[in-house]
Write a protein that holds these residues in place. Sequence first.
Motif, PDB file in Angstrom:
ATOM      1  N   GLY A  27     -55.704  88.326  21.379  1.00 33.77           N
ATOM      2  CA  GLY A  27     -54.483  87.379  19.783  1.00 33.77           C
ATOM      3  C   GLY A  27     -54.065  87.111  19.727  1.00 33.77           C
ATOM      4  N   PHE A  28     -53.407  86.293  18.895  1.00 38.47           N
ATOM      5  CA  PHE A  28     -51.984  86.500  19.335  1.00 38.47           C
ATOM      6  C   PHE A  28     -51.340  88.144  19.017  1.00 38.47           C
ATOM      7  N   ILE A  29     -51.257  88.405  17.899  1.00 38.46           N
ATOM      8  CA  ILE A  29     -50.903  90.172  17.831  1.00 38.46           C
ATOM      9  C   ILE A  29     -51.285  91.130  19.110  1.00 38.46           C
ATOM     10  N   GLY A  30     -53.077  91.125  18.749  1.00 39.13           N
ATOM     11  CA  GLY A  30     -53.094  92.136  20.215  1.00 39.13           C
ATOM     12  C   GLY A  30     -52.676  91.901  21.066  1.00 39.13           C
ATOM     13  N   LEU A  48     -61.173  94.454  22.562  1.00 38.15           N
ATOM     14  CA  LEU A  48     -62.362  94.559  22.164  1.00 38.15           C
ATOM     15  C   LEU A  48     -62.104  92.600  21.527  1.00 38.15           C
ATOM     16  N   ASP A  49     -62.547  91.563  22.716  1.00 34.83           N
ATOM     17  CA  ASP A  49     -62.760  90.299  22.179  1.00 34.83           C
ATOM     18  C   ASP A  49     -63.379  89.050  22.508  1.00 34.83           C
ATOM     19  N   VAL A  50     -63.629  88.307  22.087  1.00 37.48           N
ATOM     20  CA  VAL A  50     -64.477  87.362  22.665  1.00 37.48           C
ATOM     21  C   VAL A  50     -63.915  86.202  24.018  1.00 37.48           C
ATOM     22  N   ILE A  75     -66.949  90.909  23.301  1.00 38.54           N
ATOM     23  CA  ILE A  75     -67.589  91.596  22.712  1.00 38.54           C
ATOM     24  C   ILE A  75     -67.598  91.031  21.370  1.00 38.54           C
ATOM     25  N   ASN A  76     -68.486  90.489  20.734  1.00 36.10           N
ATOM     26  CA  ASN A  76     -68.413  89.725  19.012  1.00 36.10           C
ATOM     27  C   ASN A  76     -68.558  90.538  17.950  1.00 36.10           C
ATOM     28  N   ILE A  77     -67.481  91.121  17.142  1.00 31.36           N
ATOM     29  CA  ILE A  77     -68.312  92.247  16.573  1.00 31.36           C
ATOM     30  C   ILE A  77     -69.396  92.069  15.591  1.00 31.36           C
ATOM     31  N   LYS A  78     -69.841  90.390  15.508  1.00 32.20           N
ATOM     32  CA  LYS A  78     -71.207  90.234  14.603  1.00 32.20           C
ATOM     33  C   LYS A  78     -72.299  90.612  14.997  1.00 32.20           C
ATOM     34  N   ASN A  95     -58.264  97.347  14.148  1.00 32.27           N
ATOM     35  CA  ASN A  95     -58.982  96.150  13.556  1.00 32.27           C
ATOM     36  C   ASN A  95     -57.700  95.267  13.241  1.00 32.27           C
ATOM     37  N   LEU A  96     -58.138  93.627  14.466  1.00 34.80           N
ATOM     38  CA  LEU A  96     -56.950  93.410  14.411  1.00 34.80           C
ATOM     39  C   LEU A  96     -58.414  91.407  13.947  1.00 34.80           C
ATOM     40  N   ALA A  97     -59.256  91.867  14.361  1.00 37.59           N
ATOM     41  CA  ALA A  97     -59.946  90.614  14.572  1.00 37.59           C
ATOM     42  C   ALA A  97     -60.317  89.418  12.951  1.00 37.59           C
ATOM     43  N   SER A 184     -60.380  82.344  -0.246  1.00 35.94           N
ATOM     44  CA  SER A 184     -61.569  82.918   0.131  1.00 35.94           C
ATOM     45  C   SER A 184     -61.447  83.875   1.006  1.00 35.94           C
ATOM     46  N   TYR A 185     -59.928  83.567   1.614  1.00 38.62           N
ATOM     47  CA  TYR A 185     -59.400  84.788   2.647  1.00 38.62           C
ATOM     48  C   TYR A 185     -58.602  85.174   2.014  1.00 38.62           C
ATOM     49  N   ALA A 186     -57.685  85.501   1.319  1.00 36.89           N
ATOM     50  CA  ALA A 186     -57.392  86.749   0.024  1.00 36.89           C
ATOM     51  C   ALA A 186     -57.656  87.620  -0.625  1.00 36.89           C
ATOM     52  N   ALA A 188     -61.225  88.244   0.602  1.00 32.24           N
ATOM     53  CA  ALA A 188     -62.241  88.866   1.711  1.00 32.24           C
ATOM     54  C   ALA A 188     -61.273  89.665   2.164  1.00 32.24           C
ATOM     55  N   LYS A 189     -60.114  89.653   2.368  1.00 32.42           N
ATOM     56  CA  LYS A 189     -58.820  90.599   2.571  1.00 32.42           C
ATOM     57  C   LYS A 189     -58.900  92.188   1.690  1.00 32.42           C
ATOM     58  N   GLN A 190     -58.951  91.248   0.878  1.00 28.67           N
ATOM     59  CA  GLN A 190     -58.523  92.355  -0.604  1.00 28.67           C
ATOM     60  C   GLN A 190     -59.808  93.021  -0.706  1.00 28.67           C
ATOM     61  N   ASN A 214     -45.969  87.033   7.942  1.00 27.30           N
ATOM     62  CA  ASN A 214     -45.412  85.748   9.169  1.00 27.30           C
ATOM     63  C   ASN A 214     -44.987  86.364   9.966  1.00 27.30           C
ATOM     64  N   TRP A 215     -45.174  87.210  10.404  1.00 25.14           N
ATOM     65  CA  TRP A 215     -45.296  87.064  12.032  1.00 25.14           C
ATOM     66  C   TRP A 215     -45.300  86.130  13.455  1.00 25.14           C
ATOM     67  N   ILE A 216     -44.341  85.837  13.412  1.00 31.30           N
ATOM     68  CA  ILE A 216     -44.234  84.796  14.221  1.00 31.30           C
ATOM     69  C   ILE A 216     -43.789  85.227  15.924  1.00 31.30           C
ATOM     70  N   PRO A 234     -53.127  74.781  13.691  1.00 33.27           N
ATOM     71  CA  PRO A 234     -53.283  76.532  13.661  1.00 33.27           C
ATOM     72  C   PRO A 234     -51.847  77.038  12.568  1.00 33.27           C
ATOM     73  N   ARG A 235     -51.144  77.615  12.763  1.00 42.43           N
ATOM     74  CA  ARG A 235     -50.156  77.928  11.349  1.00 42.43           C
ATOM     75  C   ARG A 235     -49.218  76.847  12.192  1.00 42.43           C
ATOM     76  N   VAL A 236     -48.537  77.472  10.762  1.00 44.58           N
ATOM     77  CA  VAL A 236     -47.155  76.657  10.968  1.00 44.58           C
ATOM     78  C   VAL A 236     -46.078  76.542  11.841  1.00 44.58           C
TER      79      VAL A 236
HETATM   80  P1  NAD Z   1     -55.492  85.345  15.976  1.00 49.00           P
HETATM   81  O1  NAD Z   1     -56.361  85.300  15.673  1.00 49.00           O
HETATM   82  O2  NAD Z   1     -54.153  85.896  17.284  1.00 49.00           O
HETATM   83  O3  NAD Z   1     -56.509  86.668  16.814  1.00 49.00           O
HETATM   84  C1  NAD Z   1     -57.366  87.023  16.281  1.00 49.00           C
HETATM   85  C2  NAD Z   1     -58.486  87.755  17.195  1.00 49.00           C
HETATM   86  O4  NAD Z   1     -60.098  87.898  16.869  1.00 49.00           O
HETATM   87  C3  NAD Z   1     -58.784  86.352  17.845  1.00 49.00           C
HETATM   88  O5  NAD Z   1     -58.218  86.690  19.262  1.00 49.00           O
HETATM   89  C4  NAD Z   1     -60.060  86.079  17.884  1.00 49.00           C
HETATM   90  O6  NAD Z   1     -61.010  86.059  18.679  1.00 49.00           O
HETATM   91  C5  NAD Z   1     -60.180  88.254  17.128  1.00 49.00           C
HETATM   92  N1  NAD Z   1     -61.842  87.686  16.783  1.00 49.00           N
HETATM   93  C6  NAD Z   1     -61.994  87.241  15.851  1.00 49.00           C
HETATM   94  N2  NAD Z   1     -63.533  87.268  15.399  1.00 49.00           N
HETATM   95  C7  NAD Z   1     -63.668  88.219  15.710  1.00 49.00           C
HETATM   96  C8  NAD Z   1     -65.637  88.431  16.425  1.00 49.00           C
HETATM   97  N3  NAD Z   1     -66.103  88.646  15.795  1.00 49.00           N
HETATM   98  N4  NAD Z   1     -65.842  89.155  17.629  1.00 49.00           N
HETATM   99  C9  NAD Z   1     -64.530  89.650  18.051  1.00 49.00           C
HETATM  100  N5  NAD Z   1     -63.108  88.867  18.104  1.00 49.00           N
HETATM  101  C10 NAD Z   1     -62.591  88.433  17.482  1.00 49.00           C
HETATM  102  O7  NAD Z   1     -54.826  86.028  15.107  1.00 49.00           O
HETATM  103  P2  NAD Z   1     -53.270  87.333  14.920  1.00 49.00           P
HETATM  104  O8  NAD Z   1     -52.667  86.499  14.260  1.00 49.00           O
HETATM  105  O9  NAD Z   1     -53.057  87.985  15.845  1.00 49.00           O
HETATM  106  O10 NAD Z   1     -53.667  88.244  13.913  1.00 49.00           O
HETATM  107  C11 NAD Z   1     -54.491  89.185  14.012  1.00 49.00           C
HETATM  108  C12 NAD Z   1     -54.686  89.902  12.435  1.00 49.00           C
HETATM  109  O11 NAD Z   1     -53.651  89.990  11.840  1.00 49.00           O
HETATM  110  C13 NAD Z   1     -55.879  89.040  11.578  1.00 49.00           C
HETATM  111  O12 NAD Z   1     -56.846  89.752  11.107  1.00 49.00           O
HETATM  112  C14 NAD Z   1     -54.782  88.330  10.476  1.00 49.00           C
HETATM  113  O13 NAD Z   1     -56.201  88.194   9.463  1.00 49.00           O
HETATM  114  C15 NAD Z   1     -53.447  89.589  10.206  1.00 49.00           C
HETATM  115  N6  NAD Z   1     -52.722  88.554   9.800  1.00 49.00           N
HETATM  116  C16 NAD Z   1     -51.602  88.651  10.663  1.00 49.00           C
HETATM  117  C17 NAD Z   1     -50.559  87.115  10.360  1.00 49.00           C
HETATM  118  C18 NAD Z   1     -49.145  86.640  11.368  1.00 49.00           C
HETATM  119  O14 NAD Z   1     -48.535  87.097  10.709  1.00 49.00           O
HETATM  120  N7  NAD Z   1     -49.276  86.645  12.552  1.00 49.00           N
HETATM  121  C19 NAD Z   1     -50.458  87.386   8.721  1.00 49.00           C
HETATM  122  C20 NAD Z   1     -50.922  88.391   7.855  1.00 49.00           C
HETATM  123  C21 NAD Z   1     -52.476  88.488   8.661  1.00 49.00           C
END
Ligand code: NAD
Length: 389
Positions: A27-30, A48-50, A75-78, A95-97, A184-186, A188-190, A214-216, A234-236
């Motif tokens: 993903g973005f941060i990863g 690990l990611d899909v 890998i889908n962690i589900k 864990n970023l998923a 629902s998101y907040a 679950a995260k909490q 808000n990392w961008i 998507p996000r803003v």
């Molecule tokens: P993102 O959507 O770009 O990355 C998430 C990655 O997780 C995606 O590549 C997705 O394919 C993968 N993923 C999701 N479900 C999966 C699964 N079941 N198995 C395997 N991979 C799976 O998001 P991001 O911006 O990189 O955010 C990463 C984390 O940081 C998230 O937990 C998010 O809630 C948290 N976060 C980010 C921000 C931000 O500013 N970017 C703000 C608040 C929280």
Amino acid sequence: MAASTTRVDLDGNAIKPITICMIGAGGFIGSHLCEKLMSETSHTVFALDVYNDKIKHLLEPDSLPWAGRIQFHRINIKNDSRLEGLIKCSDLTLNLAAICTPADYNTRPLDTIYSNFIDALPVVKYCSENNKRLIHFSTCEVYGKTIGSYFPKDSPLRQDPAYYILKEDTSPCIFGSVEKQRWSYACAKQLMERLIYAESVENGLEFTIVRPFNWIGPRMDFIPGIDGPSEGVPRVLACFSNNLLRREPLKLVDGGESQRTFVYIKDAIEAVLLMIDNPGRANGHIFNVGNPNNEVTVRQLAEMMTQVYSKVSGEDSIKTPTIDVSSKEFYGEGYDDSDKRIPDMTIINKQLGWNPKTSLWELLESTLRYQHKTYAEAIKQTIAKACSS
Ligand code: NAD
Ligand code: UDP
């Protein structure tokens, strides 16, 4: 560089190379974290990611200087039994998923809750059972709304930082009612934060929780119709980039009055690397990671992005750069919003000495330059194709 010189931690000790199991690495941060770990450290990453589109440049070709230090596992962690083995073979799990785009929170609340709570449960369990350190990504959204937002509009108390600065160890978590499915998101995260905390207290799990504000930057989300679904929201940053690239007005939800602080991804990644390299200072802590100096309303963000995009693209801005839309029209039923998000930085300053460096103007300039270079041509072609058919 594969860290030819010895890197030292904040206490002057040499940092030993470790193996990191990074879930959601595609993903973005990863993708930014993998880049940093490959270019500046000797750590090894199981990514690990899909999906892997955003880290392809780190995986191929085999001749890259860090080849052998990063391994992609689709890998889908589900539902993948390889997860436990990979956690066991690593020193640290990160864990970023998650599903983490607000447009999903009220329209796909079940997927959102499963993704942010249920699917993350085995990760915590395997870390706890195998005595592995965990860095878990939560969100600033766990704070919800500020206390100040409940005072009358003209109350001077709204200006008192005591009622809006968000502190890890003292601020309450204030969400809307259950019908406002945005939360629902907040929620679950909490709950996941509370579970991790309880695992640490009862079973000794070594953890760090990150609350990103808000990392961008480049590679955030997708541009609808180009590298993501045409109807996707998507996000803003990506919404506004898409509007600018297509020369459409930027849509301000409910007047664009909400306030956010934006931090450059490259600054934020520095904070995560400090957490990885300084377990003694990071374990047992929840960290706000944001830039309190980069606060704007969403309307101001739209105006700034319009100016910056004109500069980097060389195109004049359109006559009506913004339009107002209701949240119901834009996101559907059940949307609600955080009014203001200013992180308190005391804990991260004290533990890790981290401070963000990049101003909002600078980070928008480098990000929009990237967006223009990456997408402008593809968008022109899509528009030309639509006109000719
Ligand atoms: P993102 O959507 O770009 O990355 C998430 C990655 O997780 C995606 O590549 C997705 O394919 C993968 N993923 C999701 N479900 C999966 C699964 N079941 N198995 C395997 N991979 C799976 O998001 P991001 O911006 O990189 O955010 C990463 C984390 O940081 C998230 O937990 C998010 O809630 C948290 N976060 C980010 C921000 C931000 O500013 N970017 C703000 C608040 C929280
Ligand atoms: N927003 C907007 N127009 C858009 C996309 C988002 O006005 O095209 C607003 C949204 O309502 C919120 C803010 O921008 O107030 C930030 O939204 P984002 O999706 O980035 O996530 P959030 O910070 O709410 O988690």
